[in-house]
Write a protein that holds these residues in place. Structure first.
Motif, PDB file in Angstrom:
ATOM      1  N   TYR A 313       0.830  -1.208   0.000  1.00  0.00           N
ATOM      2  CA  TYR A 313       0.000   0.000   0.000  1.00  0.00           C
ATOM      3  C   TYR A 313       0.867   1.261   0.000  1.00  0.00           C
ATOM      4  CZ  TYR A 313      -4.309  -2.630   0.841  1.00  0.00           C
ATOM      5  OH  TYR A 313      -5.386  -3.469   0.713  1.00  0.00           O
ATOM      6  N   ALA A 314       1.981   1.217   0.705  1.00  0.00           N
ATOM      7  CA  ALA A 314       2.864   2.394   0.740  1.00  0.00           C
ATOM      8  C   ALA A 314       3.444   2.667  -0.644  1.00  0.00           C
ATOM      9  CB  ALA A 314       3.978   2.173   1.751  1.00  0.00           C
ATOM     10  N   ARG A 315       3.779   1.613  -1.393  1.00  0.00           N
ATOM     11  CA  ARG A 315       4.275   1.799  -2.750  1.00  0.00           C
ATOM     12  C   ARG A 315       3.232   2.498  -3.624  1.00  0.00           C
ATOM     13  NH1 ARG A 315       7.431  -3.739  -4.668  1.00  0.00           N
ATOM     14  NH2 ARG A 315       8.806  -3.958  -2.851  1.00  0.00           N
ATOM     15  N   GLU A 316       1.974   2.233  -3.325  1.00  0.00           N
ATOM     16  CA  GLU A 316       0.887   2.847  -4.092  1.00  0.00           C
ATOM     17  C   GLU A 316       0.451   4.187  -3.504  1.00  0.00           C
ATOM     18  OE1 GLU A 316      -2.007  -0.273  -3.893  1.00  0.00           O
ATOM     19  OE2 GLU A 316      -1.184  -1.330  -5.637  1.00  0.00           O
ATOM     20  N   ARG A 317       1.187   4.650  -2.489  1.00  0.00           N
ATOM     21  CA  ARG A 317       0.914   5.915  -1.803  1.00  0.00           C
ATOM     22  C   ARG A 317      -0.460   5.916  -1.113  1.00  0.00           C
ATOM     23  NH1 ARG A 317       4.907   9.447  -3.200  1.00  0.00           N
ATOM     24  NH2 ARG A 317       6.058   8.968  -5.120  1.00  0.00           N
ATOM     25  N   GLN A 318      -0.901   4.733  -0.747  1.00  0.00           N
ATOM     26  CA  GLN A 318      -2.138   4.617   0.027  1.00  0.00           C
ATOM     27  C   GLN A 318      -1.732   4.493   1.504  1.00  0.00           C
ATOM     28  OE1 GLN A 318      -5.243   1.992  -1.630  1.00  0.00           O
ATOM     29  NE2 GLN A 318      -3.847   1.600  -3.351  1.00  0.00           N
ATOM     30  N   TYR A 319      -1.312   5.636   2.060  1.00  0.00           N
ATOM     31  CA  TYR A 319      -0.667   5.611   3.365  1.00  0.00           C
ATOM     32  C   TYR A 319      -1.616   5.257   4.505  1.00  0.00           C
ATOM     33  CZ  TYR A 319       3.216   7.690   0.846  1.00  0.00           C
ATOM     34  OH  TYR A 319       4.225   7.922  -0.044  1.00  0.00           O
ATOM     35  N   LEU A 320      -2.876   5.608   4.390  1.00  0.00           N
ATOM     36  CA  LEU A 320      -3.820   5.266   5.445  1.00  0.00           C
ATOM     37  C   LEU A 320      -4.006   3.751   5.523  1.00  0.00           C
ATOM     38  CD1 LEU A 320      -5.717   6.189   7.652  1.00  0.00           C
ATOM     39  CD2 LEU A 320      -7.532   6.411   5.935  1.00  0.00           C
ATOM     40  N   GLN A 321      -4.172   3.103   4.356  1.00  0.00           N
ATOM     41  CA  GLN A 321      -4.312   1.639   4.342  1.00  0.00           C
ATOM     42  C   GLN A 321      -3.029   0.975   4.833  1.00  0.00           C
ATOM     43  OE1 GLN A 321      -5.225   3.767   2.011  1.00  0.00           O
ATOM     44  NE2 GLN A 321      -6.910   2.982   0.729  1.00  0.00           N
ATOM     45  N   ALA A 322      -1.885   1.565   4.463  1.00  0.00           N
ATOM     46  CA  ALA A 322      -0.602   1.010   4.914  1.00  0.00           C
ATOM     47  C   ALA A 322      -0.489   1.085   6.433  1.00  0.00           C
ATOM     48  CB  ALA A 322       0.548   1.769   4.252  1.00  0.00           C
ATOM     49  N   ALA A 323      -0.865   2.227   6.996  1.00  0.00           N
ATOM     50  CA  ALA A 323      -0.815   2.390   8.447  1.00  0.00           C
ATOM     51  C   ALA A 323      -1.766   1.428   9.140  1.00  0.00           C
ATOM     52  CB  ALA A 323      -1.153   3.833   8.819  1.00  0.00           C
ATOM     53  N   ASP A 324      -2.945   1.232   8.559  1.00  0.00           N
ATOM     54  CA  ASP A 324      -3.923   0.298   9.150  1.00  0.00           C
ATOM     55  C   ASP A 324      -3.361  -1.123   9.194  1.00  0.00           C
ATOM     56  OD1 ASP A 324      -5.726   2.322   9.541  1.00  0.00           O
ATOM     57  OD2 ASP A 324      -6.921   1.880   7.742  1.00  0.00           O
ATOM     58  N   GLU A 325      -2.650  -1.529   8.128  1.00  0.00           N
ATOM     59  CA  GLU A 325      -2.078  -2.871   8.103  1.00  0.00           C
ATOM     60  C   GLU A 325      -0.993  -3.030   9.165  1.00  0.00           C
ATOM     61  OE1 GLU A 325      -3.071  -5.540   6.519  1.00  0.00           O
ATOM     62  OE2 GLU A 325      -4.667  -4.439   5.497  1.00  0.00           O
ATOM     63  N   LEU A 326      -0.160  -2.007   9.315  1.00  0.00           N
ATOM     64  CA  LEU A 326       0.860  -2.068  10.371  1.00  0.00           C
ATOM     65  C   LEU A 326       0.216  -2.150  11.749  1.00  0.00           C
ATOM     66  CD1 LEU A 326       3.851   0.303   9.532  1.00  0.00           C
ATOM     67  CD2 LEU A 326       3.724  -2.184   9.412  1.00  0.00           C
ATOM     68  N   HIS A 327      -0.851  -1.404  11.938  1.00  0.00           N
ATOM     69  CA  HIS A 327      -1.545  -1.427  13.227  1.00  0.00           C
ATOM     70  C   HIS A 327      -2.093  -2.827  13.517  1.00  0.00           C
ATOM     71  CE1 HIS A 327      -3.479   0.422  16.675  1.00  0.00           C
ATOM     72  NE2 HIS A 327      -4.589  -0.242  16.380  1.00  0.00           N
ATOM     73  N   LYS A 328      -2.619  -3.496  12.489  1.00  0.00           N
ATOM     74  CA  LYS A 328      -3.129  -4.861  12.667  1.00  0.00           C
ATOM     75  C   LYS A 328      -2.003  -5.808  13.075  1.00  0.00           C
ATOM     76  CE  LYS A 328      -6.871  -4.335   9.299  1.00  0.00           C
ATOM     77  NZ  LYS A 328      -7.363  -4.724   7.945  1.00  0.00           N
ATOM     78  N   TYR A 329      -0.822  -5.606  12.488  1.00  0.00           N
ATOM     79  CA  TYR A 329       0.315  -6.450  12.865  1.00  0.00           C
ATOM     80  C   TYR A 329       0.704  -6.219  14.318  1.00  0.00           C
ATOM     81  CZ  TYR A 329       5.069  -8.080  13.439  1.00  0.00           C
ATOM     82  OH  TYR A 329       6.185  -8.693  13.919  1.00  0.00           O
ATOM     83  N   ILE A 330       0.775  -4.955  14.713  1.00  0.00           N
ATOM     84  CA  ILE A 330       1.166  -4.647  16.093  1.00  0.00           C
ATOM     85  C   ILE A 330       0.144  -5.207  17.080  1.00  0.00           C
ATOM     86  CG2 ILE A 330       1.575  -2.762  17.720  1.00  0.00           C
ATOM     87  CD1 ILE A 330       2.521  -1.096  15.256  1.00  0.00           C
TER      88      ILE A 330
END
Length: 356
Positions: A313-330
């Motif tokens: 998602y970060a590669r696609e500049r979809q930073y909100l979705q990228a942050a959400d995925e990291l939050h799910k991992y944490i």
């Protein structure tokens, strides 16, 4: 990639057209004929033909590939009472002295009633040596369709003539591997392949242990040996693909992972590795599909898939979705060594998403 490897680790009956009275007459004639024959030859007796007996070996695995110790296995013939037993710590169980008839075998685990296997239909009389090896994979009930297809037993697995001592060494290796005793596991798998040179399951398991010890050349050789014996063995295909992934031979790795999924479509770890390999080649849609599939298995947690999906998602500049995925991992692994660093990245990505 190494961490990803450890996230997870199988006759028509024609209708009778005789009237009841005719059928009864035929039965009486047959009885009288047999009685007269016995009277004429009093010293002879007719014995039924000896029934061939088979041994049915069952291996039960958890969704993550580990042995399902204590699994309850039910072997049900088309007629008669079922045979029931519990798998040992290595997930194995033997049913010796079984008549060569049609059977259906299933497994559940008392520790989690939500995990069940598909029913596998089999007949020992179809095997060359009368013995069968059945591999059952426990899955979440929600993954099963209402009318599941019968499991398929490969002929090359059925007809293995594994010596008892080789099988014993293999089971010991599985136990040591499950107890995180790699050196003892290697000794046992070495013994198994020495006693039975076609033991592709043991070569594959030894490859897994070598991967855990970062002996990738030895691991690759083990997986290659297993695949020369059985080119369709899912765990060896996955292991060989992982070795290619480590060598950055991503296209070859993808091909092997796809073959492994064809042989064993319900292993979350293989989908994760496939997603990683596709992401390395910037094949975003195949990577997204594979990573989301890996996360769809409720009984096989692979939280690291969230990290790679966040990267996509970060590669696609979809930073909100990228942050959400990291939050799910944490959330899934809050005590992970990299959790603090992930929180910082998550905060930066949320800031970028909120920026005008």
């Amino acid at each position: 990639m190494r961490a990803a490897w450890f996230e997870a680790r199988f006759g028509n009956v024609e209708p009778c057209f005789f009237a009841a009275s005719k059928r009864l007459t035929l039965i009486l004639v047959l009885i009288l004929s047999v009685w007269a024959s016995c009277q004429a030859q009093p010293e002879r007796s007719t014995l039924p033909a000896a029934t061939r007996l088979a041994t049915i070996y069952v291996q039960v695995s958890l969704p993550n590939g580990r042995p399902a110790g204590g699994a309850l296995v039910t072997l049900r013939p088309t007629r008669g009472a079922p045979s029931i037993g519990f798998a040992n710590d290595s997930g194995r169980l033997e049913f010796p002295g079984m008549p060569e008839v049609q059977y259906s075998v299933t497994a559940t685990t008392p520790s989690d009633p939500n995990l069940v296997s598909d029913a596998v239909e089999m007949n020992p009389s179809l095997a060359a040596n009368g013995n069968l090896t059945v591999q059952l994979l426990l899955r979440d009930r929600s993954d099963h369709t209402k009318n599941p297809k019968p499991g398929v037993i490969r002929a090359d697995e059925n007809e293995q003539r594994i010596p008892r001592e080789a099988r014993k060494a293999f089971n010991e290796g599985l136990k040591f591997k499950g107890n995180d005793e790699p050196l003892k596991a290697l000794e046992s798998f070495n013994r198994a392949v020495e006693l039975y040179h076609e033991y592709y399951q043991a070569f594959s398991e030894r490859g897994d242990v070598n991967v855990s010890q970062r002996k990738l050349e030895e691991a690759a050789a083990d997986f290659d040996r297993a695949l020369k014996i059985n080119a369709h063995y899912g765990p060896a295909l996955r292991g060989s693909g992982y070795c290619k992934l480590e060598k950055r031979e991503f296209a070859d790795a993808i091909e092997l992972f796809e073959k492994s999924i064809s042989a064993d479509p319900n292993n979350a770890n293989t989908h994760l590795l496939l997603g990683i390999a596709n992401l390395e080649l910037d094949r975003r849609e195949p990577a997204r599909e594979a990573l989301q599939k890996a996360l769809s298995f409720d009984t096989q947690p692979v939280p690291r898939a969230h990290i790679y999906l966040a990267n996509l998602y970060a590669r696609e500049r979809q930073y909100l979705q990228a942050a959400d995925e990291l939050h799910k991992y944490i959330e899934a692994d809050p005590l992970a060594a990299e959790a603090a660093g992930m929180r910082e990245i998550e905060a930066k990505w949320r800031a970028r998403a909120a920026a005008p």
